[in-house]
Design a protein around this motif. Sequence first.
Motif, PDB file in Angstrom:
ATOM      1  N   PRO A  51       0.801  -1.236   0.000  1.00  0.00           N
ATOM      2  CA  PRO A  51       0.000   0.000   0.000  1.00  0.00           C
ATOM      3  C   PRO A  51       0.831   1.283   0.000  1.00  0.00           C
ATOM      4  CG  PRO A  51      -0.984  -1.584   1.488  1.00  0.00           C
ATOM      5  CD  PRO A  51       0.299  -2.189   1.025  1.00  0.00           C
ATOM      6  N   LEU A  53       3.195   2.045  -1.747  1.00  0.00           N
ATOM      7  CA  LEU A  53       3.518   2.460  -3.126  1.00  0.00           C
ATOM      8  C   LEU A  53       2.465   3.405  -3.677  1.00  0.00           C
ATOM      9  CD1 LEU A  53       4.917  -0.864  -4.606  1.00  0.00           C
ATOM     10  CD2 LEU A  53       6.190   1.251  -4.237  1.00  0.00           C
ATOM     11  N   ALA A  54       1.291   3.417  -3.058  1.00  0.00           N
ATOM     12  CA  ALA A  54       0.254   4.369  -3.494  1.00  0.00           C
ATOM     13  C   ALA A  54       0.742   5.796  -3.308  1.00  0.00           C
ATOM     14  CB  ALA A  54      -1.037   4.137  -2.713  1.00  0.00           C
ATOM     15  N   ALA A  55       1.528   6.007  -2.257  1.00  0.00           N
ATOM     16  CA  ALA A  55       2.059   7.358  -2.016  1.00  0.00           C
ATOM     17  C   ALA A  55       3.012   7.750  -3.146  1.00  0.00           C
ATOM     18  CB  ALA A  55       2.771   7.417  -0.672  1.00  0.00           C
ATOM     19  N   GLY A  87      -9.327  -3.660  -3.961  1.00  0.00           N
ATOM     20  CA  GLY A  87      -8.878  -5.029  -3.816  1.00  0.00           C
ATOM     21  C   GLY A  87      -9.412  -5.689  -2.572  1.00  0.00           C
ATOM     22  N   ALA A  95      -1.388  -7.204  -3.554  1.00  0.00           N
ATOM     23  CA  ALA A  95      -2.023  -6.012  -4.096  1.00  0.00           C
ATOM     24  C   ALA A  95      -1.709  -5.955  -5.583  1.00  0.00           C
ATOM     25  CB  ALA A  95      -1.505  -4.758  -3.394  1.00  0.00           C
ATOM     26  N   ASP A  99      -5.381  -1.873  -7.383  1.00  0.00           N
ATOM     27  CA  ASP A  99      -5.588  -1.555  -5.964  1.00  0.00           C
ATOM     28  C   ASP A  99      -4.834  -0.288  -5.578  1.00  0.00           C
ATOM     29  OD1 ASP A  99      -5.012  -5.060  -5.184  1.00  0.00           O
ATOM     30  OD2 ASP A  99      -6.853  -4.066  -5.844  1.00  0.00           O
ATOM     31  N   TRP A 102      -6.399   2.776  -6.896  1.00  0.00           N
ATOM     32  CA  TRP A 102      -7.568   3.120  -6.079  1.00  0.00           C
ATOM     33  C   TRP A 102      -7.132   3.842  -4.815  1.00  0.00           C
ATOM     34  CZ3 TRP A 102      -9.402   2.378  -1.200  1.00  0.00           C
ATOM     35  CH2 TRP A 102     -10.774   2.652  -1.002  1.00  0.00           C
ATOM     36  N   LEU A 103      -6.083   3.304  -4.155  1.00  0.00           N
ATOM     37  CA  LEU A 103      -5.586   3.922  -2.929  1.00  0.00           C
ATOM     38  C   LEU A 103      -5.040   5.317  -3.198  1.00  0.00           C
ATOM     39  CD1 LEU A 103      -3.549   1.361  -0.758  1.00  0.00           C
ATOM     40  CD2 LEU A 103      -5.610   2.614  -0.118  1.00  0.00           C
ATOM     41  N   ALA A 106      -8.020   7.495  -3.350  1.00  0.00           N
ATOM     42  CA  ALA A 106      -8.735   7.601  -2.073  1.00  0.00           C
ATOM     43  C   ALA A 106      -7.944   8.415  -1.051  1.00  0.00           C
ATOM     44  CB  ALA A 106      -9.032   6.215  -1.524  1.00  0.00           C
ATOM     45  N   LEU A 107      -6.628   8.227  -1.033  1.00  0.00           N
ATOM     46  CA  LEU A 107      -5.834   8.860   0.014  1.00  0.00           C
ATOM     47  C   LEU A 107      -5.198  10.169  -0.428  1.00  0.00           C
ATOM     48  CD1 LEU A 107      -3.965   5.810   1.589  1.00  0.00           C
ATOM     49  CD2 LEU A 107      -6.083   6.889   2.323  1.00  0.00           C
ATOM     50  N   TYR A 108      -4.869  10.282  -1.704  1.00  0.00           N
ATOM     51  CA  TYR A 108      -4.108  11.439  -2.148  1.00  0.00           C
ATOM     52  C   TYR A 108      -4.802  12.218  -3.269  1.00  0.00           C
ATOM     53  CZ  TYR A 108      -0.675   8.693   0.361  1.00  0.00           C
ATOM     54  OH  TYR A 108      -0.035   7.953   1.328  1.00  0.00           O
TER      55      TYR A 108
ATOM     56  N   TYR B 111      -1.670  -1.993   8.248  1.00  0.00           N
ATOM     57  CA  TYR B 111      -2.184  -2.713   7.080  1.00  0.00           C
ATOM     58  C   TYR B 111      -2.857  -4.034   7.471  1.00  0.00           C
ATOM     59  CZ  TYR B 111       1.280   0.084   4.388  1.00  0.00           C
ATOM     60  OH  TYR B 111       2.059   1.084   3.836  1.00  0.00           O
ATOM     61  N   PHE B 131      -7.948  -1.436   2.298  1.00  0.00           N
ATOM     62  CA  PHE B 131      -8.748  -0.555   1.435  1.00  0.00           C
ATOM     63  C   PHE B 131      -9.957  -0.027   2.186  1.00  0.00           C
ATOM     64  CE2 PHE B 131      -6.051  -1.525  -1.976  1.00  0.00           C
ATOM     65  CZ  PHE B 131      -5.726  -2.867  -1.849  1.00  0.00           C
ATOM     66  N   ARG B 142      -3.204   7.250   5.600  1.00  0.00           N
ATOM     67  CA  ARG B 142      -2.103   8.071   5.076  1.00  0.00           C
ATOM     68  C   ARG B 142      -0.941   8.118   6.064  1.00  0.00           C
ATOM     69  NH1 ARG B 142      -6.010  11.485   2.541  1.00  0.00           N
ATOM     70  NH2 ARG B 142      -6.414  12.499   4.537  1.00  0.00           N
ATOM     71  N   GLN B 149       6.888   4.243   5.273  1.00  0.00           N
ATOM     72  CA  GLN B 149       7.863   4.798   4.326  1.00  0.00           C
ATOM     73  C   GLN B 149       9.095   5.306   5.062  1.00  0.00           C
ATOM     74  OE1 GLN B 149       5.677   7.837   2.189  1.00  0.00           O
ATOM     75  NE2 GLN B 149       5.842   6.649   0.305  1.00  0.00           N
TER      76      GLN B 149
END
Lengths: 153, 472
Positions: A51, A53-55, A87, A95, A99, A102-103, A106-108, B111, B131, B142, B149
């Motif tokens: 997840p 990696l969505a950032a 997902g 993932a 997915d 989508w994240l 949704a987040l950014y 997670y 999700f 976030r 990270q």
Amino acid sequence: MNSLPGDVSALVIGYGNDLRGDDAAGWRAAEGIEALHLPQVETILSRQLTPDLAASLSGAPVAVFVDACVDPELDGVRVRRVHPSVGRGDSSHHAAPEDLLWLAAALYHASPRVWAIDIPASEFEFGAGLSQRTSAAVEVAIARIRDIVTRAQ
Amino acid sequence: MSRQIVIDPVSRIEGHAKITVHVDDAGDVQDAEFHVTEFRGFEKFCEGRPLMEMPSLTGRICGICPVSHLLASAKTADAILSVKIPPAAEKLRRLMNLGQIIQSHALSFFYLSGPDLILGFESDPAKRNVFGLADANPEIARRGIRLRQFGQEVIEALGGRRIHPAWAVPGGVRSPLDDSKRLDLLGRIPESLDTARLALTTFKRMLPAFEEEARAYGDFPSLYLGLAGPDGEWEHYGGAIRVVDSTGKVVASALDPADYRKYIGEAVEPHSYLKFPYYREMGYPDGIYRVGPLARINLCTKIGSPGADEELIEFRARFGTANSSFLYHYARLIEILAAVEKVQELLADPEIGSDRLRASAGINQLNGVGASEAPRGTLFHDYTVDENGLITKVNLIIATGQNNLAMNKTVAQIARHYVHGADVKEGALNRLEAGIRAFDPCLSCSTHAAGTMPLKVRIVGPSGLLRELERS
């Protein structure tokens, strides 16, 4: 680094296991792009899609995921657009690019244009080497990725 | 006639496993087992490899906690070379291990277990994942991503990559920390501290709603084992082995990790590829012990960083020596705060910029043991080499493996509490999984012994057992 520089035009994420034969295809393709030193193009090599990696995805207007693909009907490198979808999140291992997209939204509130490159693969024994077919396909994938990211600049 | 309820695979853990619950006609749980269905074999296929390759090789045991193996392996090689590594090299290795603890614990809480804790154990399974968490509480999601990270960036700043950094080597480390990266990381500290505190505040606020879980999720007496400093302080890289019992009484301290075979035995069971370590003095299975965040928090006298020590005092005031496996979550969050505070301290240490990073030597011992605290618990690497430095024998005692007995006991306890009669609800099955998730197991790490386990193969047809084969 996960936190991308501010002027990135494209992000390439190669993922898979570089010790399981053809599963390294994504890494090899991403390394091939890295070696071209294309301006404003960042690469990430990852064992799996997580997840966070969505950032990273949210920091680039264009992104390309590249991975080995086991599909008997896949005759060569396949390039496909990726659209966001939710997902199952059952495992941090599984993932998918959809997915993460989508994240990212949704987040950014990010909506990069994303492609996935599927490289045909069939041999996954322990070892660091690609089969001939996959090795050839990696070269094709690198060329396709280069097309996508240079159009983004 | 009995009935089995099988959860296969267990979701939201690292690796692959299944749970079998045995119930009788009345629906009462007779027993439950946690099976590890992976087999990896590193202990065998490392034989014949050069010692110098071992940190890189064993780092590939796992894609989530490679740093733990990298460091334990490097320490083992240090022992075989008989070197004391330069002080700056030790500080840099410690820095990397702290980054590992931060990223791994953040992944576990935000997670893997966060969806249960924040959305509820009985919530819609289709949404009870990262999700669903992102949808319900994007700010927490976030913050969790950023915190993970940060841990990964510490690792990458040192080793050049987030996964399998080939950086810790026999005798020290390969390269220094670039000063610009050091400053970047220092800049991330305030936010990371804030997120660590937010996670603790959030969990403590939710905790009263989880009284039933705290009682049912592996609440039983056991020993706790881990590394500790000379005065019992929280350790993650050096120190010696300390063991306390379920009341906090010290059972053993200052045990040399190199002597682990004297105090840790390993049993095998036919239903799992995971070995079953136990504390020798108490025999098997009475010598059950736990490792990892809950153990480290239980056995330490103090942590040695201000915010985390405050949290430790509050934790002790509330629970004393905490015996509920549910409280692994709480302990994990205290450790995140501790790790961020200690990263801050190390990044400000002037010695961290030294370029004296490696001691050189040849093979001076034919056997060496290295231990460090992986996020999930104490990790031992034990290598024997020949005169040319080629590996002849490897034994790995993995953190998750040491929790094997406790995980089985936890699963059985949860099953007895939540499974009754013929109608087993989805929430009950999730709770069985959640009991395992509290330990944050890494099953990819834990399964390596080749050719040493007794195997029973039962071939069962519609009418019953057809044939049984056994290898002892």
